[in-house]
Design a protein around this motif. Structure first.
Motif, short mmCIF file in Angstrom:
data_model
loop_
_atom_site.label_atom_id
_atom_site.label_comp_id
_atom_site.label_asym_id
_atom_site.label_seq_id
_atom_site.Cartn_x
_atom_site.Cartn_y
_atom_site.Cartn_z
N THR A 85 0.76 -1.27 -0.07
CA THR A 85 -0.06 0.18 0.07
C THR A 85 0.98 1.27 0.07
O THR A 85 2.11 1.29 0.33
CB THR A 85 -0.87 0.10 1.22
OG1 THR A 85 0.12 -0.21 2.51
CG2 THR A 85 -2.06 -1.10 1.38
N PRO A 86 0.49 2.46 -0.62
CA PRO A 86 1.23 3.70 -0.64
C PRO A 86 1.33 4.22 0.83
O PRO A 86 2.08 5.07 1.00
CB PRO A 86 0.64 4.50 -1.60
CG PRO A 86 -0.74 4.09 -1.58
CD PRO A 86 -0.79 2.58 -1.29
N PRO A 124 -4.59 13.07 -0.73
CA PRO A 124 -4.18 13.48 0.81
C PRO A 124 -3.30 14.57 0.93
O PRO A 124 -2.52 14.77 0.14
CB PRO A 124 -3.81 12.33 1.41
CG PRO A 124 -4.20 11.29 0.38
CD PRO A 124 -4.17 11.97 -0.80
N PRO A 125 -3.56 15.70 1.89
CA PRO A 125 -2.90 16.85 2.15
C PRO A 125 -1.56 16.71 2.50
O PRO A 125 -0.75 17.64 2.52
CB PRO A 125 -3.98 17.76 2.85
CG PRO A 125 -4.47 16.61 3.76
CD PRO A 125 -4.70 15.44 2.80
N ALA A 131 6.80 5.97 -1.90
CA ALA A 131 5.35 6.46 -2.48
C ALA A 131 5.44 8.01 -2.82
O ALA A 131 6.02 8.64 -2.37
CB ALA A 131 4.31 5.93 -1.63
N GLU A 132 4.61 7.93 -3.97
CA GLU A 132 4.74 9.57 -4.55
C GLU A 132 3.80 10.41 -3.62
O GLU A 132 2.76 9.95 -2.96
CB GLU A 132 4.08 9.60 -5.88
CG GLU A 132 4.77 10.82 -6.71
CD GLU A 132 4.14 10.61 -8.17
OE1 GLU A 132 3.61 11.86 -8.50
OE2 GLU A 132 4.15 9.49 -8.82
N ALA A 133 3.96 11.66 -3.16
CA ALA A 133 3.49 12.58 -2.28
C ALA A 133 2.10 12.89 -3.03
O ALA A 133 1.87 12.97 -4.27
CB ALA A 133 4.05 13.83 -2.22
N GLY A 134 0.96 12.73 -2.31
CA GLY A 134 -0.21 13.21 -2.71
C GLY A 134 -1.02 11.85 -3.53
O GLY A 134 -2.06 12.21 -4.06
N THR A 135 -0.44 10.65 -3.34
CA THR A 135 -1.08 9.57 -3.81
C THR A 135 -2.41 9.32 -3.25
O THR A 135 -2.57 9.37 -2.14
CB THR A 135 0.04 8.32 -3.75
OG1 THR A 135 1.41 8.53 -4.28
CG2 THR A 135 -0.52 6.95 -4.21
#
Ligand code: TRP
Ligand code: ZN
Length: 878
Positions: free
Chosen positions: A17-18, A91-92, A49-53
């Motif tokens: 999961t991210p 997600p912020p 994981a990429e930010a804001g995924t």
């Protein structure tokens, strides 16, 4: 056909999961029809994981009330909520709190997954994917988190509030007639191990001190009035805890261990951390309502769930393809526990009977799958005999190959290396390899390649050269999805039995890996030559059933009888008798008169009367293979009527021929004045009742009266139900009266009446389906409780072979009707029932036509089918 196409889940698609869930705080405001669940998750982005995924959480049948991040409600454009998922698009932050409020209805939850009410008791069942029916979550076993649970409920109807872990706080909710309890579980765990219970329960308690001196409170909660029936479970629990300390060095790890028994439960029991929830069938026992095998089942299941604390909970599965990592291993552990507590050979025979009657048919038909599968549509369908029981056999083979000490080294390393992990079968095997510097890659094929290997063995003795040559061959037929098979690594425990019954020593062996009494077959064909053999031996192969294979030795009947009398391995003495019985029964089914029958019956009499043998062993020795076992052995164009009639006739013949022996044993076996479920007493009862069964089968003068007298005099359920079964099965005088008397005595005690339903469902009848329909109207039956369905419908499917496989197709039609009906309320139970179609391809042409039509009718019915039922029916038709 109006069903959606279920997605095929594949092992190769596994991805982390991210986000990780650092901790979970849950509040349950319990109400029968509208329970509010407030879930607060602390989430953080996984490294890489990429930010804001997007955050995508699982749901099933959920109604969202509100969703907020870090205290601020989300705008509608920020998320998407359906009954099946909650997606927060972006997600912020990398770390944030998500607060989700959902509402669920425990009263209408007939699937018994998620949160439901059973007889006024709130309980949960989350394995495999039930947590998503409570709140949106990463409902998968590789997401571990620390759970804190606050439960709020009505004080009067739910004085007891239980959660995972240790109790932290409790009290009244001021100004209301409600109260609360807070439970905290310090051990990170996946959601499938979450549980809560609330209700008006009674309990029995004990104090336990672990080997290292930590005190633990043990409690078993039951419906009020059942306290006295929980003593055996408590006893079994305490013995399990000691055994795991002694044999595996594993201690319990919380301040309390709670068990709750509920009456509505799909499976046997569930290992939720610190709060095991049980089907009450596996907790409640007293001599009047429970049989010896119930007592044994309780001991086994209590141990099994307790052992999961280490094999399943502290080390869990990475995804559900790894299910055998916890189930196969834990079944192995509970089998070993029972072997140590009782008689090892007798336990081995019981386990092999179970394996051959449940797992072999599965592995030789359309539902065959590897112990570790690589794809599924509905995970609930993979809680199978293959994953559990063959899974246990694979662990047993590792122990056989390595030896006890090296096996323990591997287990120690597994616990040390993987504590706290969500692991895989590869991780598990690697521990045995690393701890012992050995390569198990060939052995591992057992986890991936499905099907039951057939091993053919042929021996020949050369008197002049003093050699014994064993030609071995393994044949692996194609199974669904696996056309090409590789040879397995098969450990075969063996002895070369000399004329006086002792094993002959050999000076050397060539042609295979042979060490002492263990020979390993690793190729399709191998010839093993033993040197220095002084006289012609009878080979005794696969002692202790050292591998889950079908062995064909082609030994002449006199050699089988010799092994039956003389083999030093009790398992193979039993197996020799079984092999002979099967051969004879197949010939009788085909209408021929087998040679060696009388000699066999005589040997059977010797075995029955042999005072040097365990009573329980003698009881098992007398057991004829079931009609289904014979059908499986015949394998194709099966006529179940011919099998049933031949088997009836053969048991009558044995009963007549050995009448005096059976009567003598029956009369001589004195039972103690007060009932005890210990192994020795249970073994005596088993032998005595097996003799009674043959006496009843003989239909000789006085046999009906003896069975009826046994029934009337019974002071315990084992004797009562077995005698009743004799009367009904052989249609003896007094059968109806006994059925009525049983009913009167046990009316209102559901678990006792389940046995009555089972006897009724397997009774011979001209109108079996009509009789079944009448029984479904009986007050003891209910479509809402799985135990009642397993008793009546399961009793029919498993215990009335001629009825279910009736040539007119009525049994198949009835199963189709029931499947469609049950699927609307409880798909898991419906799917377990419909699996009885799994052997349809072995039947003769007339029956196949009827079975196929019934299966197709299910698929084409004008109703939405569950993925559970649909997957099984499609596999059967494939
Ligand atoms: N893990 C349980 C066991 O010990 C099995 C189980 C209980 C289960 N309830 C379930 C599996 C519901 C699937 C669905 O064997
Ligand atoms: Zn289990």
């Amino acid at each position: 056909m109006r069903s959606e196409t279920a997605q095929l889940i594949k092992l190769q698609d596994y991805k982390e999961t991210p986000y990780v869930i650092e901790n979970v705080s849950l509040v349950f405001k319990l109400q029968p029809e509208a329970t509010e669940v407030i879930s607060t998750l602390t989430l953080s982005k996984r490294e890489g994981a990429e930010a804001g995924t997007a955050l995508e959480l699982d749901g099933d049948d959920l109604t969202l009330t509100s969703v907020a991040i870090d205290g601020a409600a989300l705008a509608e454009s920020d998320y998407e909520a359906t009954p099946k998922k909650l997606v927060v698009h972006a997600p912020p932050a990398d770390r944030f709190q998500l607060e989700v409020v959902t509402k669920v209805n425990p009263t209408t939850n007939t699937k018994l997954e998620g949160l439901y009410l059973s007889q006024g008791i709130y309980c949960t069942q989350c394995e495999a994917e039930g947590f998503r029916r409570i709140t949106y979550y990463y409902d998968r076993p590789d997401v571990l988190s620390v759970f804190t649970t606050r439960i709020e409920a009505d004080k009067a109807s739910s004085p007891i509030l239980l959660g995972n872990g240790n109790p932290q706080a409790s009290g009244d909710i001021e100004g209301t007639d409600r109260h609360f309890a807070v439970w905290h579980d310090p051990h990170p765990k996946p959601a499938y191990l979450f549980a809560l219970v609330a209700g008006d329960l009674a309990c029995i308690s004990e104090k336990y001190t672990t080997a290292s001196g930590t005190p633990v409170d043990l409690n078993i909660f039951v419906e009020k009035g059942n306290e006295e029936r929980a003593d055996w479970s408590m006893d079994s629990l305490i013995r399990s805890m000691r055994w795991d300390e002694k044999v595996f060095g594993r201690e319990y790890d919380l301040d309390v261990f709670n068990i709750v028994a509920v009456s509505a439960f799909n499976m046997g029991a569930m290992e939720n951390k610190g709060l095991n929830i049980f089907n009450d069938k596996y907790i409640l026992a007293d001599s009047d309502t429970a049989t010896d095998s119930d007592y044994e089942g309780i001991e086994t299941v209590v141990a099994h769930e307790y052992f999961h604390n280490w094999t399943g909970n502290r080390i869990t599965c990475r995804e559900w393809f790894q299910l055998c990592l916890k189930e196969g291993l834990t079944v192995f552990r509970d089998q070993e526990f029972s072997s140590d507590e009782r008689s090892r050979p007798v336990k081995r025979i019981a386990d092999v009977i179970r394996l051959k009657s449940r797992q072999f048919p599965e592995d030789q038909g359309p539902l065959s799958h590897p112990v570790r599968p690589t794809e599924y549509k509905e995970i609930n369908n993979f809680y199978t005999a293959t994953v559990y029981d063959k899974g246990a056999e694979l662990v047993r083979m590792i122990k056989t190959i390595l030896g006890a000490d090296n096996f323990r080294k591997g287990m120690d390393l597994y616990f040390e290396r993987h504590d706290g992990d969500a692991s895989t079968i590869e991780d598990f095997i690697k521990c045995f390899e690393d701890a012992n510097q050995i390569d198990l890659s060939h052995f591992s094929l057992w986890y991936h390649q499905s099907g039951t290997p057939v091993v053919k063995a042929k021996g020949s003795y050369d008197e002049a050269a003093k050699t014994f040559t064993l030609d071995l061959e393994q044949i692996n037929a194609p199974t669904p999805g696996q056309d090409q098979k590789k040879p397995f690594f098969i450990p075969i425990r063996f002895g070369l039995v000399g004329p006086n019954g002792d094993d002959l020593a050999y000076s050397s062996a060539e042609g295979a890996q042979v060490d002492g009494d263990l020979l390993c077959l690793s190729d399709n064909k191998q010839t093993v030559i033993f040197h220095g053999i002084g006289s012609r031996p009878v080979p005794s192969l696969l002692r202790e059933f050292s591998a889950p294979v079908k062995l064909e030795t082609g030994l002449p009947r006199e050699d089988q009888i010799f092994l039956m009398r003389h083999d030093i391995d009790p398992f193979n003495r039993w197996q020799a008798a079984q092999t002979l019985m099967t051969e004879l029964l197949i010939e009788l089914t085909n209408g021929s008169e087998p040679t060696g029958k009388d000699a066999f019956i005589e040997a059977l009499g010797h075995m029955a009367a042999d005072e040097n043998l365990d009573h329980a062993f003698r009881g098992f020795g007398l057991m004829l293979p079931s009609e289904q076992a014979i059908a499986l052995e015949i394998g194709k164009d099966v006529d179940t009527d011919a099998i049933g009639n031949a088997r009836d006739a053969f048991s009558k013949e044995i009963g007549v021929a050995l009448y005096d022996t059976f009567k003598r044993i029956y009369d001589a076996l004195e039972m103690p004045a007060t009932f005890s479920p210990d192994a020795l007493s249970a073994g005596k009862r088993a032998l005595k009742l097996r003799c009674l069964t043959y006496i009843a089968a003989s239909a000789g003068e006085g046999s009906a009266a003896l069975a009826k007298a046994h029934f009337d005099a019974a002071d315990n359920m084992t004797d009562r139900i077995s005698a009743l079964n004799c009367l009904v099965k052989f249609e003896l005088a007094g059968a109806q009266e006994a059925m009525a008397s049983f009913e009167e005595r046990h009316n209102g005690t559901a678990l006792a009446m389940d046995k009555w339903l089972g006897v009724a469902a397997s009774a011979p009848s001209k109108d079996t389906i009509g009789a079944l329909r009448t029984l479904t109207e009986h007050s003891a039956f209910s479509w809402d409780n799985p135990n009642r369905i397993y008793a009546l419908i399961g009793g029919f499917l498993g215990g009335n072979t001629r009825g279910f496989h009736a040539a007119d197709g009525s049994g198949y039609d009835y199963l189709a009707d029931i499947t469609l009906q049950l699927d609307k309320t409880n798909p898991q139970v419906a799917s377990r029932m419909v699996k009885s179609f799994g052997t349809w391809k072995n039947m003769n042409a007339d029956r196949r036509v009827k079975a196929e039509a019934a299966l197709k009718r299910i698929l084409e019915a004008d109703q939405q089918l569950s993925t559970d039922v649909k997957e099984i029916v499609e596999l059967c038709l494939d």
